[in-house]
Design an enzyme around this catalytic site. Structure first.
Site, short mmCIF file in Angstrom:
data_model
loop_
_atom_site.label_atom_id
_atom_site.label_comp_id
_atom_site.label_asym_id
_atom_site.label_seq_id
_atom_site.Cartn_x
_atom_site.Cartn_y
_atom_site.Cartn_z
N HIS A 1 12.46 2.04 -4.61
CA HIS A 1 11.57 3.03 -5.14
C HIS A 1 11.15 3.84 -3.86
CE1 HIS A 1 8.54 0.09 -3.51
NE2 HIS A 1 7.74 1.14 -3.70
N1 UDP Z 1 6.65 -5.66 -8.84
C1 UDP Z 1 6.22 -5.78 -10.38
N2 UDP Z 1 7.21 -5.35 -11.20
C2 UDP Z 1 7.99 -4.78 -10.91
C3 UDP Z 1 8.43 -4.35 -9.52
C4 UDP Z 1 7.37 -4.99 -8.51
O1 UDP Z 1 5.33 -6.64 -10.85
O2 UDP Z 1 9.03 -4.33 -11.90
C5 UDP Z 1 5.41 -6.30 -8.03
C6 UDP Z 1 6.27 -6.97 -6.78
O3 UDP Z 1 6.39 -8.48 -7.25
C7 UDP Z 1 5.17 -6.96 -5.76
C8 UDP Z 1 4.44 -5.49 -6.02
O4 UDP Z 1 5.04 -5.27 -7.14
O5 UDP Z 1 3.94 -7.86 -5.94
C9 UDP Z 1 5.37 -4.71 -5.33
O6 UDP Z 1 4.95 -3.31 -5.44
P1 UDP Z 1 6.05 -2.23 -4.92
O7 UDP Z 1 7.09 -2.63 -4.51
O8 UDP Z 1 5.76 -1.07 -6.08
O9 UDP Z 1 5.24 -1.38 -3.73
P2 UDP Z 1 5.38 -2.03 -2.18
O10 UDP Z 1 5.16 -3.27 -1.79
O11 UDP Z 1 6.75 -1.39 -1.85
O12 UDP Z 1 4.09 -0.95 -1.61
#
Ligand code: UDP
Length: 355
Positions: free
Chosen positions: A203
């Site tokens: 994403h």
């Molecule tokens: N996550 C979730 N469902 C999904 C994809 C990700 O619960 O379908 C959780 C993942 O386990 C983690 C968090 O969302 O705890 C990460 O979020 P994301 O990847 O959107 O953001 P980033 O960490 O890159 O800022």
């Protein structure tokens, strides 16, 4: 102590779930929760409140969509009004989103001390909106709650040691959540019997908003699914829109975004994690899975140094090769890199110690 916590995006709900629980256990803390609305639907927001017992927001804004400037500006106006009216003693922000920056900026202008959870992380890539948000937030924070030694080091290199602020390695709140909720892991509908698949997430704007990178990644995911192992990809709404816009089609097992308990199950049963997420890189490690990261740099450098995470960018061949090499490799946390699940408790202790 009245603390206003500002959340708005999926990873912030997961981080807040453990910190808000720690606040609730302290008689000296009265927490108010503000949800900006940056992520807003059932899959990206409600499911986390329902699963993780996060307090219902005291203030619910409905701000999402639009450009970065428009979103941040609208949040700033509303958050300022709420801080003015409710006069918290501290404003707590998480991570690196537009909600983080708007909350920090509104608070500092009203002379309310800012606590930043996940301070000090750097990708050194100023084209990432997250990098801009986190650098600016750190600059106006009074409590810089770092998740790792590398984050503390980054702040020291930027001269924070000589500022009248607190820079503290408290550990990573996402490890607290992973440990706390691990036992609630549950299979997403339709995938109960599967194991040893590749769990993928995708994403980051640098991948979704660049046609060449996106098309190369789609090619790699399809190839891995055909030649290495089944790929399960809970698809972020931004990526779904980008694929439709660019006319690219995925030939892997695509699902809607899943809840946190389902994500924990997928992490536990996977044979490798392929991601461009920040949080998911660490979660792979918490659950002993090798990780291949589709980015050119990472904030979580200790995982690369430990040899458990490989940065491959968006090159299709590199992604496929590294997935093949690392699939089902076993990984151990030898050095307790992320604090071992004490981060929320440390945050409460330091905030209360500051009165
Ligand atoms: N996550 C979730 N469902 C999904 C994809 C990700 O619960 O379908 C959780 C993942 O386990 C983690 C968090 O969302 O705890 C990460 O979020 P994301 O990847 O959107 O953001 P980033 O960490 O890159 O800022």
């Amino acid at each position: 102590m009245k603390i206003l916590s500002i959340i708005g995006a999926r990873p912030q709900f997961i981080k807040a779930s453990v910190v808000s629980k720690a606040f609730a256990q302290s008689e000296s803390i009265d927490e108010l929760v503000l949800h900006t609305g940056q992520h807003f639907d059932e899959n990206m927001s409600d499911v986390f409140f329902n699963q993780l017992g996060i307090p219902r927001p005291d203030f619910q804004l409905d701000i999402h969509g639009g450009s970065h400037g428009e979103m941040t500006g609208r949040m700033l106006i509303e958050i300022e009004r709420i801080i003015h009216e409710h006069r918290p003693d501290r404003v707590l922000v998480y991570g690196d989103t537009n909600s983080t920056l708007a909350g920090a900026l509104a608070a500092v202008k009203l002379h309310v001390p800012v606590a930043h959870v996940e301070a000090g992380l750097r990708s050194f890539n100023m084209r990432m909106p997250e990098e801009v948000n986190r650098i600016l937030t750190d600059q106006v924070s009074d409590f810089l709650f770092c998740p790792t030694a590398a984050a503390v080091h980054n702040l020291e290199s930027e001269g924070f040691s000589s500022k009248p602020v607190k820079v503290l390695n408290v550990g990573d709140v996402m490890q607290d959540s992973a440990l706390l909720f691990s036992e609630f892991a549950q299979a997403p509908e339709g995938v109960q019997k599967k194991r040893d698949f590749v769990l993928a997430t995708l994403h980051r704007a640098e991948n979704t908003d660049d046609r060449d990178r996106l098309s190369s990644i789609v090619d790699a995911l399809n190839k891995v699914h055909r030649t290495v192992a089944e790929v399960i990809l809970p698809l972020h709404p931004r990526t779904r829109a980008a694929l439709a816009r660019e006319g690219l089609s995925l030939d892997v097992c695509v699902t809607d975004p899943v809840g946190y308990f389902e994500m924990l199950w997928l992490l536990k049963h996977s044979g490798l994690v392929l991601t461009d997420s920040g949080g998911v890189q660490k979660e792979a490690f918490f659950f002993g899975k090798p990780c291949v990261t589709m980015r050119d740099e990472t904030e979580w450098v200790e995982l690369v140094e430990a040899g458990v995470n490989t940065l491959v960018g968006a090159d299709s061949d590199a992604i496929t090769t590294h997935v093949k090499t690392n699939f089902l490799r076993s990984i151990k946390d030898e050095d307790s890199l992320y604090g071992g699940g004490q981060a929320s408790r440390n945050i409460v202790r330091h905030l209360l110690g500051s009165r």
